[in-house]
Design a protein around this motif. Structure first.
Motif, short mmCIF file in Angstrom:
data_model
loop_
_atom_site.label_atom_id
_atom_site.label_comp_id
_atom_site.label_asym_id
_atom_site.label_seq_id
_atom_site.Cartn_x
_atom_site.Cartn_y
_atom_site.Cartn_z
N GLY A 50 87.98 86.73 44.11
CA GLY A 50 86.94 85.82 43.63
C GLY A 50 86.80 84.56 44.47
N HIS A 65 83.74 84.74 46.41
CA HIS A 65 82.50 84.98 45.66
C HIS A 65 81.46 83.90 45.96
N LEU A 90 82.74 90.48 50.51
CA LEU A 90 83.07 89.07 50.21
C LEU A 90 83.60 88.32 51.43
#
Length: 364
Positions: free
Chosen positions: A195, A198, A221
């Motif tokens: 993440g 992200h 990503l």
């Protein structure tokens, strides 16, 4: 005064021209959606340019998914319906393995089949991340459960006198709970590290694969280094732990069985066959993991070459796409064979199935 009275009309006029009409909004959204759909189809074609290959893969995934759901469902139902086998340690661990396999099948099979039928890759979004998280949990849980199953058999055969005092019901509950807890924690850390890369602008954009497996998601990503390193190190440790525990357990069991018949100058052929069978099945189950290691190595090589030469390498990306499809197919194999290897091969499970069928007929 006149300006004050005219102010509301000026604001309405400005808002009318500043904000697009619903028709304009709809046209913009439709255009963006079509562009993303075209990108997904182009990426799909670069991975699978042949329509024949697509049709074959659809049939393969549909058949494997149906067989996996059928075999795992029947085995789980038979174990859960039998009071004799329900909480026997090895079958309790088998039920845990089947639940993990079923969750893996449900999240992977329909997703890949949908992408193949639509001839598009998977878009990055909530389902992509959720599917990645659940798949990672299932893979870790499967590895831990197989390790526990091998150690349980070792305790049963080699330390039979102490087996009941070591493998108690409370410890069995604890082991099953820990397999899921550790798997969820490791998967949460991997997903959280991913993440870090992200960006909201990436939402809805197509990934370079039919499934959100680690390589495709990391490339989408921007290759977060921390996530990749943590995943590979933890994955390697868990894989080696599983292999060494499995080999130690079954080789030690073979030594005990061989020593039992050694005074009679005979070779325990059954023990040798059993050990060879389970070691072969372990190799088959580890094949997706070995393929993933090869895929990781290829991605690392391609990234280094792209950084050095600052250009794309179509041949390399084609190889990565081929490995991606092979990995998707191989990931469906363990859920198919696990109930056969650890369940239906056992005489106790085979005896339970006919009794369950007769019981259902009598209750109709």
């Amino acid at each position: 005064m006149r300006f004050t009275l005219a102010l509301p009309f000026i604001m309405v006029w400005a808002a009318d021209y500043a904000c697009p009409t619903p028709n304009q909004d709809g046209r913009n959204i439709t255009l963006d959606t079509l562009q993303l759909l075209d990108q997904r189809r182009c990426l799909f074609t670069s991975i699978l340019p042949s329509d024949t290959a697509v049709k074959v893969l659809v049939c393969v995934f549909v058949v494997i998914t149906i067989i996996s759901l059928g075999i795992n469902g029947c085995t789980l139902f038979s174990l859960g319906s039998s009071e004799d086998l329900s909480w026997e340690p090895r079958f309790a661990l088998l039920k845990n393995l089947i639940v993990s396999d079923l969750l893996l099948i449900v999240t992977q099979g329909p997703t890949v089949i949908h992408c193949l039928l639509q001839k598009t890759t998977l878009p990055y979004g909530a389902w992509c991340v959720t599917q990645f998280f659940l798949n990672t949990v299932c893979v870790f849980c499967t590895m831990f459960t197989i390790t526990c199953m091998a150690l349980e058999r070792y305790l049963f055969v080699c330390l039979a006198i102490y087996y009941n005092s070591i493998v108690t019901t409370n410890r069995l509950y604890l082991i099953v709970g820990l397999t899921w807890l550790i798997s969820v924690c490791l998967s949460a850390i991997v997903t959280a590290l991913l993440g870090l890369g992200h960006k909201n602008s990436l939402l809805g954009k197509p990934i370079t694969g039919l499934l959100c497996e680690p390589d495709t998601l990391e490339s989408h990503l921007g290759f977060p280094r921390a996530a990749a390193v943590f995943r590979k190190v933890v994955g390697l440790i868990v894989t080696l732990l599983c292999i060494f525990s499995y080999l130690f357990s079954y080789l030690r069991m073979y030594q005990v069985a061989r020593n039992a018949v050694q005074p009679f100058q005979q070779v325990n052929e059954r023990a040798r066959t059993t050990v060879m069978f389970y070691c072969s099945m372990l190799l088959l189950q580890m094949l997706p993991i070995f393929l993933k290691i090869a895929s990781d190595a290829l991605w690392e090589l391609e990234c280094n070459m792209a950084m050095i030469q600052s250009l794309d390498h179509p041949g390399g990306w084609t190889s990565a796409g081929t490995l991606h499809i092979m990995l998707l197919v191989m990931l469906q194999v363990p859920p198919c064979i696990n109930p056969l290897v650890y369940g239906l091969r056992n005489r106790e499970v085979r005896e339970v199935l006919p009794r369950l069928l007769r019981w259902r007929r009598e209750n109709r």
